[in-house]
Design an enzyme around this catalytic site. Structure first.
Site, PDB file in Angstrom:
ATOM      1  CE  LYS A 267      -3.828  -2.432   2.211  1.00  0.00           C
ATOM      2  NZ  LYS A 267      -3.157  -3.704   2.526  1.00  0.00           N
TER       3      LYS A 267
HETATM    4  O1  LIG Z   1      -9.214  -3.400   1.526  1.00  0.00           O
HETATM    5  C1  LIG Z   1      -8.313  -4.147   1.867  1.00  0.00           C
HETATM    6  C2  LIG Z   1      -7.037  -4.095   1.313  1.00  0.00           C
HETATM    7  C3  LIG Z   1      -6.105  -5.007   1.704  1.00  0.00           C
HETATM    8  N1  LIG Z   1      -6.371  -5.944   2.630  1.00  0.00           N
HETATM    9  C4  LIG Z   1      -5.300  -6.899   2.985  1.00  0.00           C
HETATM   10  O2  LIG Z   1      -5.699  -8.213   2.554  1.00  0.00           O
HETATM   11  C5  LIG Z   1      -5.374  -9.186   3.562  1.00  0.00           C
HETATM   12  C6  LIG Z   1      -6.659  -9.769   4.099  1.00  0.00           C
HETATM   13  O3  LIG Z   1      -6.384 -10.812   5.013  1.00  0.00           O
HETATM   14  P1  LIG Z   1      -7.533 -11.848   5.513  1.00  0.00           P
HETATM   15  O4  LIG Z   1      -6.818 -12.698   6.500  1.00  0.00           O
HETATM   16  O5  LIG Z   1      -8.005 -12.608   4.299  1.00  0.00           O
HETATM   17  O6  LIG Z   1      -8.613 -11.023   6.124  1.00  0.00           O
HETATM   18  C7  LIG Z   1      -4.534  -8.438   4.608  1.00  0.00           C
HETATM   19  O7  LIG Z   1      -3.175  -8.541   4.246  1.00  0.00           O
HETATM   20  C8  LIG Z   1      -4.982  -7.001   4.473  1.00  0.00           C
HETATM   21  O8  LIG Z   1      -3.972  -6.086   4.829  1.00  0.00           O
HETATM   22  C9  LIG Z   1      -7.627  -6.007   3.185  1.00  0.00           C
HETATM   23  O9  LIG Z   1      -7.939  -6.850   4.027  1.00  0.00           O
HETATM   24  N2  LIG Z   1      -8.556  -5.095   2.787  1.00  0.00           N
END
Ligand SMILES: O=c1ccn([C@@H]2O[C@H](COP(=O)(O)O)[C@@H](O)[C@H]2O)c(=O)[nH]1
Length: 292
Positions: free
Chosen positions: A97
């Site tokens: 990000k």
């Molecule tokens: O809007 C957003 C953008 C990025 N993320 C990232 O994706 C993963 C989600 O992890 P889970 O364990 O599947 O919940 C994480 O690295 C976030 O930083 C997001 O969740 N939402």
């Protein structure tokens, strides 16, 4: 230069399906796997996930924060894992990000260059400094065949407080989406009038040779899709599945069929580890549910 990211992504999705698995080695997850919260634990986690899934899924998405928190040794683990994942055929999307003024953005975008120690296929970027600030990353991606996913309408519950705010007649998120639509339109630069929607209508918004290299992040947790993605011309990264409550049915409800969506799951796959067969089975279960 590699083939453009959008084309490589479309090919990977055709071969392996659209699922992206995130590498998010939280301290709690390492503990659950019986690993220490240290660079050594991180390396064993990364080896296991890359070994189990890099030959199976289209995209792996390491979350940079979990590597950076271990300092230079953590970053070395990330570099090694990224190289091995790409060698095994997965595209790597670094979730960092990044977003800053143009000169600094230029340095962040170097991660899309093949000579970078952590060279990746694509990078998540934040548009908070204004879409124009991201232009150096767009230029680098065009030069190297890399891709960008810009945060538009994120999966966290209070994201709408900023992203749905109005900027003139549009929401902040819509300005982001429209800018990315411009990037996927040859010859367009920030400040130009937006490309005529009729001319680009859905060109590349589906998987295929015309899929653009510039995508947006839209959470699978949204109650309603409050941005217009028509004519985007690139992929949509959809986080928020599993641990954050989003389901395959939410994806269908929000995005319909046919749009180039990359659903991404981290914890809900990773908690199945460390057994490689169990990791593969968890990813296959998601892939099956998404295809249904
Ligand atoms: O809007 C957003 C953008 C990025 N993320 C990232 O994706 C993963 C989600 O992890 P889970 O364990 O599947 O919940 C994480 O690295 C976030 O930083 C997001 O969740 N939402």
């Amino acid at each position: 230069m590699s083939a453009p990211f959008g084309q490589r992504l479309a090919d990977a999705v055709a071969a392996r399906g659209p699922l992206c698995v995130g590498l998010d080695p939280h301290a709690g997850l390492l503990e659950r796997w019986g690993l220490p919260d240290s660079p050594d634990g991180l390396a064993r986690f990364t080896d296991a996930v890359v070994g189990a899934l890099a030959g199976e899924v289209a995209v792996l998405k390491p979350q940079s924060a979990f590597y950076e928190r271990h300092g230079s040794r953590g970053v070395a683990v990330l570099e090694d894992g990224v190289a091995r994942a790409r060698a095994a055929g997965a595209l790597v999307l670094l979730d960092a990000k990044r977003g800053d003024i143009g000169s600094t953005m230029d340095a962040y975008a170097d991660v899309l260059r093949p000579e970078h120690p952590c060279a990746v296929d694509a990078l998540t970027v934040s548009p908070y400094l204004g879409p124009g600030a991201l232009q150096p990353a767009v230029d680098t991606a065009r030069l190297t065949g890399g891709g960008l996913f810009v945060l538009a309408r994120t999966s966290n519950p209070d994201a709408g407080a900023l992203q749905s705010a109005a900027v003139g007649a549009r929401s902040v998120a819509q300005v982001v989406v429209d800018t990315v639509r411009g990037w996927n339109t040859p010859g367009w630069v920030v400040g130009d009038p937006l490309p005529d929607l009729g001319a680009v209508q859905d060109l590349g918004s589906r998987w295929g040779a015309a899929t653009g290299s510039f995508g947006v992040v839209v959470g699978a947790t949204l109650r309603d899709l409050d941005v217009d993605l028509d004519g985007l011309g690139g992929p949509v990264l959809a986080p928020g599945l599993g641990a954050q409550g989003g389901t395959p049915a939410d994806l269908r409800r929000l995005f319909g069929a046919g749009r180039a969506v990359v659903p991404t799951v981290s914890r809900d796959v990773l908690t199945a580890g460390p057994d490689p067969a169990a990791l593969r089975a968890a990813a296959a279960r998601w892939a099956g549910e998404l295809a249904a």
